[in-house]
Design an enzyme around this catalytic site. Structure first.
Site, PDB file in Angstrom:
ATOM      1  N   PRO A   1     -39.138  25.802  -5.664  1.00 47.16           N
ATOM      2  CA  PRO A   1     -38.315  26.284  -6.330  1.00 47.16           C
ATOM      3  C   PRO A   1     -39.185  27.002  -7.180  1.00 47.16           C
ATOM      4  O   PRO A   1     -39.222  27.740  -7.555  1.00 47.16           O
ATOM      5  CB  PRO A   1     -38.181  25.251  -7.782  1.00 47.16           C
TER       6      PRO A   1
ATOM      7  N   GLU B   1     -43.697  15.425  -6.121  1.00 45.58           N
ATOM      8  CA  GLU B   1     -43.888  16.330  -6.792  1.00 45.58           C
ATOM      9  C   GLU B   1     -44.193  17.952  -6.807  1.00 45.58           C
ATOM     10  O   GLU B   1     -44.664  18.772  -7.222  1.00 45.58           O
ATOM     11  CB  GLU B   1     -44.748  15.957  -8.038  1.00 45.58           C
TER      12      GLU B   1
ATOM     13  N   ARG C   1     -29.892  32.449  14.132  1.00 51.81           N
ATOM     14  CA  ARG C   1     -29.441  33.420  14.174  1.00 51.81           C
ATOM     15  C   ARG C   1     -29.443  35.137  14.393  1.00 51.81           C
ATOM     16  O   ARG C   1     -28.584  35.533  15.536  1.00 51.81           O
ATOM     17  CB  ARG C   1     -28.028  33.103  13.896  1.00 51.81           C
TER      18      ARG C   1
ATOM     19  N   ASP D   1     -21.702  40.365   9.024  1.00 51.13           N
ATOM     20  CA  ASP D   1     -22.442  39.113   7.466  1.00 51.13           C
ATOM     21  C   ASP D   1     -21.918  39.451   6.249  1.00 51.13           C
ATOM     22  O   ASP D   1     -22.697  41.080   6.343  1.00 51.13           O
ATOM     23  CB  ASP D   1     -24.229  39.132   8.167  1.00 51.13           C
TER      24      ASP D   1
END
Ligand code: ADE
Length: 255
Positions: A89, A116, A154, A169
């Site tokens: 993150p 963690e 893809r 897309d």
């Protein structure tokens, strides 16, 4: 392209990368996804890969040793050099633009943290880039790695059956995708917009572009602010806004 994933849960990556478009890309030899488990490089009987953080605090951290050895092993497994990406993150937010850049690499190594996270020295010395898939916290990097593999897989030449689908897309022109419809033509849930059945390809293209612009304006004004609109796009967006306002006024009148 070859993607190596360093993970404590190789089965998860194997199953994600074995299905659908990415699975087919692997079968067609367009993409190779390999896993490497740092636990195989632990040196004690318990195959330990984690330890408590210095300074205290909750949870455990992945230690340097097994990660360094796993990375060394994976680097040595193929001739080409590979960028190492850590999923977390704290990373730079992933975009389709970044995916297109990564899809052009011959090799990539994805490092998945658990607990963690990992000892900061691994990130400082053995990782090239840190990527986040969004502002939320997952219990490990595997789901994020699966997202990256899917989005990259893809885009490999020949992975999608219809050569045009990647160009259509969402985000490929900086805009969201337009709505799509299939059979039946009319249903309790509504009717298919007439223009899509008109056979008039110029009109259909115009309608789709207008919808893509309109949706982006409604849902992601931040994206719209970043694309340069040509004269047609400005006209289409103006039309969309006008129609949208008219539809809203009509709804208000009914109530
Ligand atoms: N690991 C845990 N949370 C993550 C996130 N949001 N993106 C990438 N990797 C993660």
């Amino acid at each position: 392209m070859r993607i190596d994933v360093i993970t404590l849960f190789p089965e998860f990556i194997d199953s994600c990368a074995g299905i659908g478009v990415v699975g087919r890309a692997q079968e067609r030899g367009l993409l190779e996804v390999k896993t490497c488990n740092p636990r195989d490089f632990a040196t004690d009987n318990h195959r330990t890969v984690d330890s408590r953080p210095f300074g205290g605090g909750p949870g455990m951290l992945m230690t340097i040793g097994p990660l360094r050895d796993a990375l060394q092993n994976v680097h040595a497994a193929a001739a080409q050099s590979a960028k190492v990406i850590y999923l977390s993150p704290q990373g730079t937010r992933l975009t389709q633009e970044k995916i297109v850049e990564l899809a052009h690499q011959e090799r990539l190594i994805l490092l998945c943290g658990r607990y963690e996270g990992v000892d900061e020295r691994v990130l400082e010395n053995l990782v090239d880039e840190e990527i986040s898939i969004g502002d939320y916290v997952l219990s490990g990097g595997e789901l994020a790695a699966a997202v990256v593999i899917d989005a990259i897989g893809r885009l490999q030449d020949g992975a999608l059956n219809d050569a045009q689908s990647a160009e259509q897309d969402s985000f490929s022109g900086g805009l969201l995708d337009c709505p799509h419809y299939t059979r039946p033509v009319s249903d309790d849930l509504g009717a298919v917009p007439e223009v899509l059945m008109s056979g008039d390809h110029a009109m259909i293209r115009r309608w789709r572009r207008k919808q893509a612009l309109g949706r982006t304006w409604l849902r992601r004004p931040d994206l719209l602010a970043r694309v340069e609109l040509d004269a047609e796009a400005r006209t289409l967006l103006e039309e969309f806004r006008h129609e949208h306002r008219a539809a809203k006024n009509q709804q208000g009148g009914v109530r």
